[in-house]
Design an enzyme around this catalytic site. Sequence first.
Site, mmCIF file in Angstrom:
data_model
loop_
_atom_site.group_PDB
_atom_site.id
_atom_site.type_symbol
_atom_site.label_atom_id
_atom_site.label_comp_id
_atom_site.label_asym_id
_atom_site.label_seq_id
_atom_site.Cartn_x
_atom_site.Cartn_y
_atom_site.Cartn_z
ATOM 1 N N LYS A 1 9.762 -0.495 -12.637
ATOM 2 C CA LYS A 1 9.771 0.562 -12.604
ATOM 3 C C LYS A 1 9.314 0.254 -11.190
ATOM 4 C CE LYS A 1 6.051 1.845 -14.607
ATOM 5 N NZ LYS A 1 5.469 0.787 -15.156
ATOM 6 N N ARG B 1 2.822 9.228 -18.074
ATOM 7 C CA ARG B 1 1.651 7.982 -18.928
ATOM 8 C C ARG B 1 1.154 9.028 -20.123
ATOM 9 N NH1 ARG B 1 1.999 4.389 -14.084
ATOM 10 N NH2 ARG B 1 0.416 2.378 -14.834
ATOM 11 N N ARG C 1 -2.179 -8.473 -6.780
ATOM 12 C CA ARG C 1 -2.353 -6.944 -6.779
ATOM 13 C C ARG C 1 -3.689 -7.513 -8.083
ATOM 14 N NH1 ARG C 1 0.863 -2.524 -9.255
ATOM 15 N NH2 ARG C 1 -0.587 -2.382 -10.778
ATOM 16 N N ARG D 1 3.762 -11.211 -9.632
ATOM 17 C CA ARG D 1 4.544 -10.393 -8.744
ATOM 18 C C ARG D 1 3.501 -10.164 -7.456
ATOM 19 N NH1 ARG D 1 4.217 -4.264 -10.476
ATOM 20 N NH2 ARG D 1 2.036 -4.829 -10.716
ATOM 21 N N ARG E 1 -3.370 -3.124 -20.074
ATOM 22 C CA ARG E 1 -2.504 -2.156 -19.438
ATOM 23 C C ARG E 1 -1.541 -2.291 -20.367
ATOM 24 N NH1 ARG E 1 -1.692 -5.382 -14.263
ATOM 25 N NH2 ARG E 1 0.083 -3.951 -13.778
HETATM 26 P P1 AMP Z 1 0.658 1.471 -11.723
HETATM 27 O O1 AMP Z 1 0.891 0.635 -10.018
HETATM 28 O O2 AMP Z 1 1.653 1.918 -11.687
HETATM 29 O O3 AMP Z 1 1.191 0.228 -12.554
HETATM 30 O O4 AMP Z 1 -0.520 2.120 -11.868
HETATM 31 C C1 AMP Z 1 -1.949 1.340 -11.552
HETATM 32 C C2 AMP Z 1 -3.015 2.142 -12.167
HETATM 33 O O5 AMP Z 1 -3.310 3.094 -11.772
HETATM 34 C C3 AMP Z 1 -3.019 1.957 -13.825
HETATM 35 O O6 AMP Z 1 -3.621 0.647 -14.262
HETATM 36 C C4 AMP Z 1 -3.625 2.963 -14.111
HETATM 37 O O7 AMP Z 1 -5.317 2.856 -13.969
HETATM 38 C C5 AMP Z 1 -3.614 4.058 -12.803
HETATM 39 N N1 AMP Z 1 -2.897 4.816 -12.852
HETATM 40 C C6 AMP Z 1 -1.284 5.039 -12.447
HETATM 41 N N2 AMP Z 1 -0.450 6.288 -12.769
HETATM 42 C C7 AMP Z 1 -1.400 6.675 -13.914
HETATM 43 C C8 AMP Z 1 -1.120 7.587 -14.591
HETATM 44 N N3 AMP Z 1 0.200 8.231 -14.935
HETATM 45 N N4 AMP Z 1 -2.015 8.867 -15.003
HETATM 46 C C9 AMP Z 1 -2.884 7.740 -15.197
HETATM 47 N N5 AMP Z 1 -3.188 6.191 -14.131
HETATM 48 C C10 AMP Z 1 -2.143 5.818 -13.458
#
Ligand code: AMP
Length: 227
Positions: A13, A88, A169, A122, A180
């Site tokens: 993404k 999400r 990360r 990553r 996740r």
């Molecule tokens: P990502 O970088 O999109 O993988 O997001 C990393 C973390 O941020 C996720 O595992 C969640 O803890 C939080 N997070 C990011 N976007 C959302 C969302 N739309 N709703 C809830 N938590 C989010």
Amino acid sequence: MKIIFLGPPGAGKGTYSSRIGRILKIPQISTGDIFREAVKQGTELGKKVAGYMKLGKLVPDEITIEILEARINQPDCDKGFILDGYPRTIQQAEALDKAVKVDIVFNLLVPEDILIKKLSARRVCTTCGEIYNVADIKEIINGVKYDMPPMLPKIPGICDKCGGELVQRKDDTVDVIKERLSVYKRQTEPLIVYYKKKDLLADIYVNTGPDIMIPKIMAKLKTLNVS
Ligand code: AMP
């Protein structure tokens, strides 16, 4: 143009939305990036969200929806935006529907074995967030060939774009990755049906690198009658 990239962690993404954003000259909005920056800066928001992120859980909807709505009301979003990692949950999608008209939702499909390999390999830039990947995936799963070359920086450990340091990360560890993925299945996957019903879903089977996938996504965007 208001575009959503949906898909499990590791599907690409971030890579796809940032590249398409550069081509279309509209901002890529990643709620994950916004939260990570807040944690890094030690802000009030950062303190609220850090615990959820560390465990691979979702940040509560009230917090996430408020942050996203403030971001899409910024002037740089006037001509549209690409959402990466939002919505999400169904509640987030409903809040978004009240605020804007979404044009298309790209649903990135990648088998779980490959997601785990890609997430573990990553690397991200600590300064600008650019994404790299050291995995070189060549596999056949259920008769489908996956040929996903690594996305390496020119100098190991250094970002090509800004010279920043590349790191793994904190939530890209095996245990957190598993959590996740399970959170994705439970809370986010229902969005596939939600957007299918609205006739907005475009399935994208990712089995190769972005250089080949991006033109396919751009071709699909050109078929939409949106300015
Ligand atoms: P990502 O970088 O999109 O993988 O997001 C990393 C973390 O941020 C996720 O595992 C969640 O803890 C939080 N997070 C990011 N976007 C959302 C969302 N739309 N709703 C809830 N938590 C989010």
